[in-house]
Design an enzyme around this catalytic site. Structure first.
Site, PDB file in Angstrom:
ATOM      1  N   GLY A   1       0.810  -1.214   0.000  1.00  0.00           N
ATOM      2  CA  GLY A   1       0.000   0.000   0.000  1.00  0.00           C
ATOM      3  C   GLY A   1       0.841   1.261   0.000  1.00  0.00           C
ATOM      4  N   ILE A   2       2.016   1.216  -0.612  1.00  0.00           N
ATOM      5  CA  ILE A   2       2.938   2.350  -0.572  1.00  0.00           C
ATOM      6  C   ILE A   2       2.419   3.562  -1.342  1.00  0.00           C
ATOM      7  CG2 ILE A   2       4.274   1.675  -2.619  1.00  0.00           C
ATOM      8  CD1 ILE A   2       6.804   2.587  -1.086  1.00  0.00           C
TER       9      ILE A   2
ATOM     10  N   GLN B   1      -2.198   7.079   0.991  1.00  0.00           N
ATOM     11  CA  GLN B   1      -1.853   8.193   1.882  1.00  0.00           C
ATOM     12  C   GLN B   1      -0.793   7.763   2.897  1.00  0.00           C
ATOM     13  OE1 GLN B   1      -4.513  11.078   4.549  1.00  0.00           O
ATOM     14  NE2 GLN B   1      -4.380   9.055   5.481  1.00  0.00           N
TER      15      GLN B   1
ATOM     16  N   LEU C   1      -1.207  -9.265  -3.883  1.00  0.00           N
ATOM     17  CA  LEU C   1      -1.265  -9.825  -2.534  1.00  0.00           C
ATOM     18  C   LEU C   1      -2.243 -10.987  -2.425  1.00  0.00           C
ATOM     19  CD1 LEU C   1      -1.078  -6.619  -0.312  1.00  0.00           C
ATOM     20  CD2 LEU C   1       0.752  -8.162  -1.015  1.00  0.00           C
TER      21      LEU C   1
ATOM     22  N   ALA D   1      -5.165  -2.169   1.660  1.00  0.00           N
ATOM     23  CA  ALA D   1      -6.547  -2.485   2.036  1.00  0.00           C
ATOM     24  C   ALA D   1      -7.513  -1.797   1.087  1.00  0.00           C
ATOM     25  CB  ALA D   1      -6.833  -2.032   3.474  1.00  0.00           C
TER      26      ALA D   1
ATOM     27  N   SER E   1      -7.755  -0.604  12.506  1.00  0.00           N
ATOM     28  CA  SER E   1      -8.592   0.594  12.378  1.00  0.00           C
ATOM     29  C   SER E   1      -9.539   0.769  13.555  1.00  0.00           C
ATOM     30  CB  SER E   1      -9.412   0.502  11.083  1.00  0.00           C
ATOM     31  OG  SER E   1     -10.418   1.494  11.043  1.00  0.00           O
TER      32      SER E   1
ATOM     33  N   GLU F   1     -12.433   1.696  13.267  1.00  0.00           N
ATOM     34  CA  GLU F   1     -13.754   1.245  12.834  1.00  0.00           C
ATOM     35  C   GLU F   1     -14.088  -0.116  13.444  1.00  0.00           C
ATOM     36  OE1 GLU F   1     -16.245   2.542  10.902  1.00  0.00           O
ATOM     37  OE2 GLU F   1     -15.221   4.461  10.772  1.00  0.00           O
TER      38      GLU F   1
ATOM     39  N   TYR G   1     -15.833  -3.615   6.016  1.00  0.00           N
ATOM     40  CA  TYR G   1     -14.451  -3.164   6.194  1.00  0.00           C
ATOM     41  C   TYR G   1     -13.982  -3.415   7.615  1.00  0.00           C
ATOM     42  CZ  TYR G   1     -10.664   0.132   7.152  1.00  0.00           C
ATOM     43  OH  TYR G   1      -9.492   0.707   7.576  1.00  0.00           O
TER      44      TYR G   1
ATOM     45  N   LYS H   1     -11.052  -5.968   9.068  1.00  0.00           N
ATOM     46  CA  LYS H   1      -9.947  -5.477   9.899  1.00  0.00           C
ATOM     47  C   LYS H   1      -9.876  -6.245  11.226  1.00  0.00           C
ATOM     48  CE  LYS H   1      -7.700  -2.149   7.760  1.00  0.00           C
ATOM     49  NZ  LYS H   1      -6.232  -2.229   7.531  1.00  0.00           N
TER      50      LYS H   1
ATOM     51  N   HIS I   1      -7.207   9.426  10.456  1.00  0.00           N
ATOM     52  CA  HIS I   1      -6.055  10.291  10.227  1.00  0.00           C
ATOM     53  C   HIS I   1      -6.107  10.791   8.787  1.00  0.00           C
ATOM     54  CE1 HIS I   1      -5.117   6.040   9.806  1.00  0.00           C
ATOM     55  NE2 HIS I   1      -4.199   6.340   8.909  1.00  0.00           N
TER      56      HIS I   1
ATOM     57  N   ARG J   1      -5.194  12.499   1.416  1.00  0.00           N
ATOM     58  CA  ARG J   1      -6.343  11.632   1.654  1.00  0.00           C
ATOM     59  C   ARG J   1      -7.089  11.432   0.337  1.00  0.00           C
ATOM     60  NH1 ARG J   1      -8.160   7.461   4.620  1.00  0.00           N
ATOM     61  NH2 ARG J   1      -9.396   8.081   6.429  1.00  0.00           N
TER      62      ARG J   1
END
Length: 362
Positions: free
Chosen positions: A8-9, A12, A64, A87, A130, A132, A153, A157, A183, A188
């Site tokens: 996920g580089i 954000q 992945l 993700a 997260s 969430e 989601y 997680k 964050h 974003r």
């Protein structure tokens, strides 16, 4: 020289983490998905030509979903640290594509953990968990708060969180969870509510739009600044023993408060421009999330420096610049006063704005 692998580089968090690790002298490897269009705008300003001698940032196209591909990459790289940030992270979208969300956000973590185990390498693994996951659990939430997920989601997680703990406790791996509360930043994604608000304000100020359509204005979140949260993620892997940490500011603000703060900062009346649309409401809502970060403060020595009003000013200023408007400039001053040399306006905001516009080399 330490070596790190980031999934996920191009997101954000991944882009900020890559900047931070490079500033710390790491060799950084990132996993990206092959696509028909360029999707590396967030890291174009730090990109290094692979034909150069000893580049410290290297990208690997991969999937992945393939345990064998992940195993091969990890075995040959033997990274000192692995940060799993990949993700499908949009909560509303997860209701529309729950199966894909489960595959990428949930099973993807297990495949990395299993690849680490099978490779036999000694590495430290960070799982991006997260807030969430807490769902309807009473606030404030800490490391001992039971999870009550309210979206596909969040459920994915939770699965990843527990798999990380299972591999830590079952196989003795250094595997840690960072339970990050909301964050935000100028990087974003444009469909996330905070960025949608600040982009909308810039468009209204530029005369391009008249109205901004939003969903639930009453949801309360603990909003912080993404680069600081990546400092915390790095800090988690610098500990002697693996553990799980809640990362947040410790105060809640509603979407309505974010709207009011952002429009007021820009000199606009939000009531004249904001409309509520049912199409942006979730089937299940999470009402209030607030972090209790006592453990992180004590054990990581981590304290947030960017507060709510600071965050809003940084994001509004950045989106004003995106459209070529004159910003108030408070965001630049905030970064100069509160953050280190690795993250300043000229190298982490302006350069990304130029990269997004196709001018990364300026």
């Amino acid at each position: 020289m330490k070596r790190a692998l980031i999934t996920g580089i191009t997101g954000q968090d991944g882009s900020y983490l890559a900047e931070l690790l490079l500033a710390h002298g790491y060799e950084v490897h990132g996993v990206i998905r092959r696509a028909s269009t360029f999707n590396t705008q967030r890291i174009d300003h730090i990109y290094q030509d692979p034909n150069e001698e000893n580049p410290r940032l290297r990208l690997h196209y991969g999937d992945l979903a393939s345990t064998e591909w992940i195993l091969d990459l990890i075995y040959h790289l033997a990274p000192d640290e692995i940060y799993n940030l990949a993700a499908q992270s949009h909560v509303k979208v997860s209701f529309e594509i729950p199966d894909y969300t489960g595959d990428v956000t949930g099973l993807g973590t297990t495949k990395i953990l299993e690849a680490i185990r099978r490779s036999g390498i000694k590495t430290k693994f960070y799982q991006a968990s997260s807030s969430e996951m807490f769902g309807r659990a009473p606030a404030p939430q800490d490391e001992a708060t039971p999870f009550q997920p309210r979206s596909p989601y969040a459920a994915a997680k939770v699965y990843s969180y527990w798999m990380t703990r299972i591999y830590r406790e079952g196989y003795g791996m250094f595997a840690a969870n960072g339970i990050l509360f909301n964050h935000e930043s100028p990087r974003r994604g444009e469909t996330f509510v905070t960025r949608k608000i600040t982009r909308g304000i810039a468009a209204i100020a530029a005369g391009r739009e008249q109205f901004l359509h939003l969903g639930n204005l009453d949801a309360q979140r603990d909003w912080g600044y993404a680069p600081e949260y990546m400092e915390a993620a790095w800090g988690i892997l610098q500990q002697e023993k693996p553990d799980d940490f809640v990362i947040g500011i410790g105060e809640a603000h509603s979407v309505r408060e974010f709207v009011e703060e952002a429009f007021t900062y820009a000199g606009l009346d939000w009531k004249a421009h904001v409309k509520v649309s049912e199409r942006y409401l979730r089937p299940l809502e999470v009402d209030r999330l607030v972090a209790n970060t006592a453990k992180a403060q004590k054990e990581l020595q981590w304290q947030p420096r960017i507060r709510f009003a600071d965050l809003v000013a940084i994001m509004v200023d950045a989106d004003m610049e995106v459209l070529g408007l004159q910003s108030l400039g408070k965001g630049k001053i905030i970064l100069e006063e509160k953050l280190g040399h690795w993250h300043q306006w000229h190298n982490s905001v302006s350069k990304v704005i130029r990269a997004t516009a196709g001018r990364a080399s300026e």
